[in-house]
Design an enzyme around this catalytic site. Structure first.
Site, PDB file in Angstrom:
ATOM      1  N   GLU A 155       0.857  -1.201   0.000  1.00 52.57           N
ATOM      2  CA  GLU A 155       0.000   0.000   0.000  1.00 52.57           C
ATOM      3  C   GLU A 155       0.886   1.242   0.000  1.00 52.57           C
ATOM      4  O   GLU A 155       2.087   1.157   0.320  1.00 52.57           O
ATOM      5  CB  GLU A 155      -0.892  -0.003   1.246  1.00 52.57           C
ATOM      6  CG  GLU A 155      -1.805  -1.213   1.268  1.00 52.57           C
ATOM      7  CD  GLU A 155      -2.890  -1.145   2.337  1.00 52.57           C
ATOM      8  OE1 GLU A 155      -2.805  -0.261   3.227  1.00 52.57           O
ATOM      9  OE2 GLU A 155      -3.800  -1.977   2.279  1.00 52.57           O
ATOM     10  N   GLU A 386       9.435  -7.797  -3.483  1.00 50.09           N
ATOM     11  CA  GLU A 386       9.431  -9.119  -2.824  1.00 50.09           C
ATOM     12  C   GLU A 386      10.262  -9.101  -1.551  1.00 50.09           C
ATOM     13  O   GLU A 386      10.871 -10.105  -1.190  1.00 50.09           O
ATOM     14  CB  GLU A 386       9.979 -10.196  -3.767  1.00 50.09           C
ATOM     15  CG  GLU A 386       9.176 -10.374  -5.021  1.00 50.09           C
ATOM     16  CD  GLU A 386       7.982 -11.278  -4.833  1.00 50.09           C
ATOM     17  OE1 GLU A 386       7.738 -11.683  -3.680  1.00 50.09           O
ATOM     18  OE2 GLU A 386       7.293 -11.534  -5.815  1.00 50.09           O
TER      19      GLU A 386
HETATM   20  P1  TGC Z   1       5.630 -12.172  11.176  1.00 46.83           P
HETATM   21  O1  TGC Z   1       5.071 -12.145  12.549  1.00 46.83           O
HETATM   22  O2  TGC Z   1       7.090 -12.422  11.000  1.00 46.83           O
HETATM   23  O3  TGC Z   1       4.847 -13.266  10.297  1.00 46.83           O
HETATM   24  C1  TGC Z   1       3.446 -13.412  10.337  1.00 46.83           C
HETATM   25  C2  TGC Z   1       3.142 -14.887  10.083  1.00 46.83           C
HETATM   26  O4  TGC Z   1       3.589 -15.245   8.768  1.00 46.83           O
HETATM   27  C3  TGC Z   1       4.591 -16.289   8.862  1.00 46.83           C
HETATM   28  N1  TGC Z   1       5.605 -15.975   7.849  1.00 46.83           N
HETATM   29  C4  TGC Z   1       5.713 -16.624   6.680  1.00 46.83           C
HETATM   30  N2  TGC Z   1       5.054 -17.672   6.179  1.00 46.83           N
HETATM   31  C5  TGC Z   1       5.403 -18.111   4.940  1.00 46.83           C
HETATM   32  N3  TGC Z   1       6.365 -17.506   4.201  1.00 46.83           N
HETATM   33  C6  TGC Z   1       7.046 -16.447   4.678  1.00 46.83           C
HETATM   34  N4  TGC Z   1       7.988 -15.855   3.936  1.00 46.83           N
HETATM   35  C7  TGC Z   1       6.736 -15.956   5.971  1.00 46.83           C
HETATM   36  N5  TGC Z   1       7.200 -14.941   6.746  1.00 46.83           N
HETATM   37  C8  TGC Z   1       6.505 -14.971   7.883  1.00 46.83           C
HETATM   38  C9  TGC Z   1       5.108 -16.222  10.267  1.00 46.83           C
HETATM   39  O5  TGC Z   1       5.607 -17.469  10.676  1.00 46.83           O
HETATM   40  C10 TGC Z   1       3.855 -15.831  11.031  1.00 46.83           C
HETATM   41  O6  TGC Z   1       3.054 -16.987  11.144  1.00 46.83           O
HETATM   42  P2  TGC Z   1       2.060 -17.206  12.417  1.00 46.83           P
HETATM   43  O7  TGC Z   1       1.546 -18.604  12.246  1.00 46.83           O
HETATM   44  O8  TGC Z   1       2.920 -17.025  13.629  1.00 46.83           O
HETATM   45  O9  TGC Z   1       1.006 -16.170  12.295  1.00 46.83           O
HETATM   46  O10 TGC Z   1       5.162 -10.836  10.457  1.00 46.83           O
HETATM   47  P3  TGC Z   1       5.701  -9.332  10.569  1.00 46.83           P
HETATM   48  O11 TGC Z   1       4.524  -8.438  10.512  1.00 46.83           O
HETATM   49  O12 TGC Z   1       6.649  -9.194  11.724  1.00 46.83           O
HETATM   50  O13 TGC Z   1       6.477  -9.134   9.170  1.00 46.83           O
HETATM   51  C11 TGC Z   1       7.645  -9.734   8.926  1.00 46.83           C
HETATM   52  C12 TGC Z   1       8.279  -9.241   7.590  1.00 46.83           C
HETATM   53  C13 TGC Z   1       8.771  -7.822   7.705  1.00 46.83           C
HETATM   54  C14 TGC Z   1       9.459 -10.137   7.335  1.00 46.83           C
HETATM   55  C15 TGC Z   1       7.277  -9.366   6.437  1.00 46.83           C
HETATM   56  O14 TGC Z   1       6.192  -8.605   6.605  1.00 46.83           O
HETATM   57  C16 TGC Z   1       7.900  -9.106   5.086  1.00 46.83           C
HETATM   58  O15 TGC Z   1       8.353 -10.061   4.451  1.00 46.83           O
HETATM   59  N6  TGC Z   1       7.936  -7.836   4.562  1.00 46.83           N
HETATM   60  C17 TGC Z   1       8.340  -7.554   3.185  1.00 46.83           C
HETATM   61  C18 TGC Z   1       7.116  -7.273   2.363  1.00 46.83           C
HETATM   62  C19 TGC Z   1       7.220  -7.814   0.989  1.00 46.83           C
HETATM   63  O16 TGC Z   1       8.029  -8.654   0.664  1.00 46.83           O
HETATM   64  N7  TGC Z   1       6.342  -7.343   0.127  1.00 46.83           N
HETATM   65  C20 TGC Z   1       6.285  -7.858  -1.228  1.00 46.83           C
HETATM   66  C21 TGC Z   1       5.032  -7.389  -1.932  1.00 46.83           C
HETATM   67  S1  TGC Z   1       4.645  -8.318  -3.377  1.00 46.83           S
HETATM   68  C22 TGC Z   1       5.816  -7.908  -4.483  1.00 46.83           C
HETATM   69  O17 TGC Z   1       6.751  -7.215  -4.253  1.00 46.83           O
HETATM   70  C23 TGC Z   1       5.614  -8.495  -5.818  1.00 46.83           C
HETATM   71  S2  TGC Z   1       6.773  -8.055  -7.013  1.00 46.83           S
HETATM   72  C24 TGC Z   1       6.167  -9.010  -8.227  1.00 46.83           C
HETATM   73  C25 TGC Z   1       6.985  -9.107  -9.443  1.00 46.83           C
HETATM   74  O18 TGC Z   1       6.801  -8.260 -10.327  1.00 46.83           O
HETATM   75  O19 TGC Z   1       7.746 -10.105  -9.576  1.00 46.83           O
HETATM   76  P1  FAD Z   2       9.635   0.937   2.377  1.00 48.04           P
HETATM   77  O1  FAD Z   2       9.015  -0.197   3.092  1.00 48.04           O
HETATM   78  O2  FAD Z   2       9.132   2.304   2.645  1.00 48.04           O
HETATM   79  O3  FAD Z   2      11.201   0.880   2.628  1.00 48.04           O
HETATM   80  C1  FAD Z   2      12.047   1.994   2.314  1.00 48.04           C
HETATM   81  C2  FAD Z   2      13.448   1.658   2.852  1.00 48.04           C
HETATM   82  O4  FAD Z   2      13.371   1.493   4.274  1.00 48.04           O
HETATM   83  C3  FAD Z   2      14.004   0.347   2.297  1.00 48.04           C
HETATM   84  O5  FAD Z   2      15.379   0.480   2.059  1.00 48.04           O
HETATM   85  C4  FAD Z   2      13.773  -0.649   3.416  1.00 48.04           C
HETATM   86  O6  FAD Z   2      14.716  -1.726   3.400  1.00 48.04           O
HETATM   87  C5  FAD Z   2      13.965   0.240   4.634  1.00 48.04           C
HETATM   88  N1  FAD Z   2      13.267  -0.309   5.809  1.00 48.04           N
HETATM   89  C6  FAD Z   2      11.944  -0.487   5.995  1.00 48.04           C
HETATM   90  N2  FAD Z   2      11.704  -1.061   7.194  1.00 48.04           N
HETATM   91  C7  FAD Z   2      12.920  -1.256   7.770  1.00 48.04           C
HETATM   92  C8  FAD Z   2      13.353  -1.834   9.004  1.00 48.04           C
HETATM   93  N3  FAD Z   2      12.483  -2.361   9.877  1.00 48.04           N
HETATM   94  N4  FAD Z   2      14.678  -1.857   9.254  1.00 48.04           N
HETATM   95  C9  FAD Z   2      15.579  -1.377   8.354  1.00 48.04           C
HETATM   96  N5  FAD Z   2      15.228  -0.821   7.175  1.00 48.04           N
HETATM   97  C10 FAD Z   2      13.916  -0.772   6.889  1.00 48.04           C
HETATM   98  N6  FAD Z   2       3.932  -5.074  -4.356  1.00 48.04           N
HETATM   99  C11 FAD Z   2       2.817  -5.862  -4.483  1.00 48.04           C
HETATM  100  O7  FAD Z   2       2.086  -6.059  -3.537  1.00 48.04           O
HETATM  101  N7  FAD Z   2       2.530  -6.437  -5.691  1.00 48.04           N
HETATM  102  C12 FAD Z   2       3.284  -6.252  -6.797  1.00 48.04           C
HETATM  103  O8  FAD Z   2       2.996  -6.810  -7.860  1.00 48.04           O
HETATM  104  C13 FAD Z   2       4.435  -5.412  -6.694  1.00 48.04           C
HETATM  105  N8  FAD Z   2       5.180  -5.135  -7.795  1.00 48.04           N
HETATM  106  C14 FAD Z   2       6.160  -4.188  -7.723  1.00 48.04           C
HETATM  107  C15 FAD Z   2       6.768  -3.736  -8.892  1.00 48.04           C
HETATM  108  C16 FAD Z   2       7.716  -2.714  -8.843  1.00 48.04           C
HETATM  109  C17 FAD Z   2       8.317  -2.195 -10.102  1.00 48.04           C
HETATM  110  C18 FAD Z   2       8.110  -2.181  -7.588  1.00 48.04           C
HETATM  111  C19 FAD Z   2       9.147  -1.102  -7.496  1.00 48.04           C
HETATM  112  C20 FAD Z   2       7.516  -2.634  -6.429  1.00 48.04           C
HETATM  113  C21 FAD Z   2       6.521  -3.613  -6.480  1.00 48.04           C
HETATM  114  N9  FAD Z   2       5.827  -4.017  -5.328  1.00 48.04           N
HETATM  115  C22 FAD Z   2       4.727  -4.836  -5.430  1.00 48.04           C
HETATM  116  C23 FAD Z   2       6.090  -3.357  -4.050  1.00 48.04           C
HETATM  117  C24 FAD Z   2       7.345  -3.836  -3.340  1.00 48.04           C
HETATM  118  O9  FAD Z   2       7.162  -5.083  -2.762  1.00 48.04           O
HETATM  119  C25 FAD Z   2       7.710  -2.760  -2.302  1.00 48.04           C
HETATM  120  O10 FAD Z   2       8.228  -1.660  -3.023  1.00 48.04           O
HETATM  121  C26 FAD Z   2       8.705  -3.278  -1.269  1.00 48.04           C
HETATM  122  O11 FAD Z   2       8.138  -4.275  -0.457  1.00 48.04           O
HETATM  123  C27 FAD Z   2       9.246  -2.146  -0.389  1.00 48.04           C
HETATM  124  O12 FAD Z   2       8.224  -1.331   0.094  1.00 48.04           O
HETATM  125  P2  FAD Z   2       8.334   0.271  -0.074  1.00 48.04           P
HETATM  126  O13 FAD Z   2       8.664   0.569  -1.492  1.00 48.04           O
HETATM  127  O14 FAD Z   2       7.099   0.858   0.501  1.00 48.04           O
HETATM  128  O15 FAD Z   2       9.586   0.678   0.785  1.00 48.04           O
END
Ligand code: TGC
Ligand code: FAD
Length: 407
Positions: A155, A386
């Site tokens: 978001e 991711e």
């Molecule tokens: P936390 O308390 O650590 O976890 C909540 C629950 O989830 C479980 N869990 C997982 N399960 C499966 N796979 C994983 N990777 C998991 N990570 C955590 C965890 O065990 C727990 O389970 P339960 O049973 O205890 O409820 O949650 P938190 O709120 O402290 O967050 C942890 C954190 C920061 C690592 C997580 O929120 C995170 O990974 N943040 C990064 C967000 C992210 O990766 N966003 C990606 C958006 S999608 C995208 O970017 C698509 S790009 C697509 C493309 O074009 O290829």
């Molecule tokens: P922020 O979370 O605001 O982070 C900014 C900086 O702060 C980063 O360097 C981060 O590492 C740092 N930071 C944040 N928290 C901490 C912490 N606790 N400690 C230390 N450093 C921290 N999302 C979807 O859901 N679906 C999609 O299909 C998708 N596609 C994408 C395609 C593109 C081209 C891009 C650019 C992004 C896409 N994303 C998608 C979103 C993507 O997953 C987010 O951009 C990413 O998870 C980071 O979130 P943010 O950009 O809000 O950065």
């Protein structure tokens, strides 16, 4: 008036780039692959050479999405290769999924993204958390490219911390009323369906299938990206959207739902970026053998050799890590934390390889005569989406120390 298609695909206008790519396998990792893996990889490699390389620089330059590739991606089995054949998917193993992503990203990270989102972030959640009816209806259509999907987790104010999301649903008889906004969503402006994560009235995160055309739902494109230029990105806006209850994914409750899908996609990225790194390394190696300065090929200078030797060493380590991650995934033993480590290491490796390769090409390295600068710019996104580079480090930190640095 003719309807305007966002980021409309146009035929390539520039001279097609010659693709001289040769695969590099310094430690004989191919011997660890099966016949099926090698066949799947070769089919995708041939397709990338024929369909992606000739057009990709042009599309990237125009910041246009080559939407016509969706059909070909479906035909080569790039959508959900490791999901069951009974739903029209590939029915292969996790290593086959990995090598397919690697070949696609050798072409372009944006093309790999087209496949990752469809397979791992739209089909996988429906497969894992959907009802049998949802699986039977959506999966074959998504596998064949008849429907294109996107995944809405991030978001405007909640990126790394998705648990704070504001998007919400309220119970309203036979439907949920959905409100909120998602940001940075790959494929959203052209997607037929969106897998959307939202909080219910008790604060639990649920997944819903939102369909294009639902009243109050829009998906405007985000412009101005210098990275992933051949991939379309947009927002998802929900204003009192009435989503039928049958569109709720019944088995997903809590953040674990979307995070499990991320594990699947991060796995594919850890393999995929090796392809981008190999394309850069291969280009730089050949250039170093052909470019003469001071009366000899620049590859004969020790400083160039240092760059190339370090690159192939790091690529080899990434190949081995990906293969081991794949064998663990095949036996159901891979952990999300291992996937985080591989995603972080391999993306960073690819970015370093791209930067070093760019230097070896000197001025030519910044042009679109060669693929390096495009890969380098793409990889800046891959380092962030991711889960960012630093978030994955903190996931490893948590796993090894037992202390959670997020809370
Ligand atoms: P936390 O308390 O650590 O976890 C909540 C629950 O989830 C479980 N869990 C997982 N399960 C499966 N796979 C994983 N990777 C998991 N990570 C955590 C965890 O065990 C727990 O389970 P339960 O049973 O205890 O409820 O949650 P938190 O709120 O402290 O967050 C942890 C954190 C920061 C690592 C997580 O929120 C995170 O990974 N943040 C990064 C967000 C992210 O990766 N966003 C990606 C958006 S999608 C995208 O970017 C698509 S790009 C697509 C493309 O074009 O290829
Ligand atoms: P922020 O979370 O605001 O982070 C900014 C900086 O702060 C980063 O360097 C981060 O590492 C740092 N930071 C944040 N928290 C901490 C912490 N606790 N400690 C230390 N450093 C921290 N999302 C979807 O859901 N679906 C999609 O299909 C998708 N596609 C994408 C395609 C593109 C081209 C891009 C650019 C992004 C896409 N994303 C998608 C979103 C993507 O997953 C987010 O951009 C990413 O998870 C980071 O979130 P943010 O950009 O809000 O950065």
């Amino acid at each position: 008036m003719m309807q305007k298609i966002p980021n409309e695909a146009k035929p390539a206008t520039r001279k097609a780039r010659e693709d001289r790519f040769q695969y590099h396998d310094y430690f004989g990792v191919d011997e660890l692959l099966s016949e099926e893996h090698l066949l799947a990889r070769q089919a995708v490699r041939d397709w990338v050479k024929a369909e992606v390389t000739p057009i990709i620089e042009d599309y990237a330059e125009r910041a246009a999405c080559p939407t016509h590739l969706f059909k070909g991606l479906a035909e080569i089995g790039a959508f959900g290769p490791s999901l069951p054949a009974k739903y029209g998917c590939g029915g292969m193993d996790e290593i086959a999924y990995g090598v397919i992503m690697q070949e696609l990203e050798r072409g372009d990270s944006g093309v790999r993204s087209m496949a990752s989102v469809q397979g791992s972030l739209v089909m996988y959640p429906i497969y894992r958390f959907g009802s049998e009816e949802q699986k039977k209806y959506y999966l074959p259509k998504l596998a064949s490219g008849e429907l294109i999907g996107c995944f809405g987790l991030t978001e405007p104010d909640h990126g790394s911390n998705p648990s704070g999301m504001l998007t919400n649903i309220k119970d309203d008889g036979n439907a949920y009323i959905l409100n909120g906004a998602k940001m940075w969503i790959t494929n959203s402006p052209l997607a037929d369906i969106a897998v959307v994560w939202a909080k219910d009235e008790s604060g639990k995160i649920r997944g819903l299938i939102v369909e294009k055309g639902m009243k109050g739902f829009s998906a405007p494109e985000i412009h101005g990206k210098w990275s992933l230029r051949a991939s379309i990105t947009g927002e998802l806006i929900f204003e009192d959207v009435r989503v039928p209850k049958k569109n709720l994914l019944p088995e997903a409750a809590g953040l674990k739902g979307p995070l499990s899908c991320l594990s699947k996609a991060r796995y594919g990225i850890a393999w995929g970026v090796i392809g981008a790194a190999l394309d850069c390394y291969d280009t730089a190696l050949r250039y170093s053998q052909e470019r003469i300065q001071f009366g000899k090929p620049i590859g004969a200078f020790q400083l160039t050799q240092k760059k190339l030797a370090e690159m192939i060493t790091e690529i080899t380590k990434a190949q081995l890590m990906a293969w081991r991650m794949g064998t663990l995934a095949n036996s159901g033993k891979v952990t999300p934390e291992q996937i985080s480590m591989a995603k972080r290491n391999n993306v960073n490796m690819a970015l370093v390889v791209a930067r070093e390769s760019r230097q070896i090409l000197g001025g030519m390295g910044i042009t679109n005569e060669y693929p390096i600068m495009r890969h380098m710019m793409n990889l800046e996104t891959v380092l962030t989406y991711e889960g960012t580079h630093d978030i994955h480090l903190l996931i490893t930190g948590h796993d090894i120390t037992g202390f959670n640095a997020f809370s």
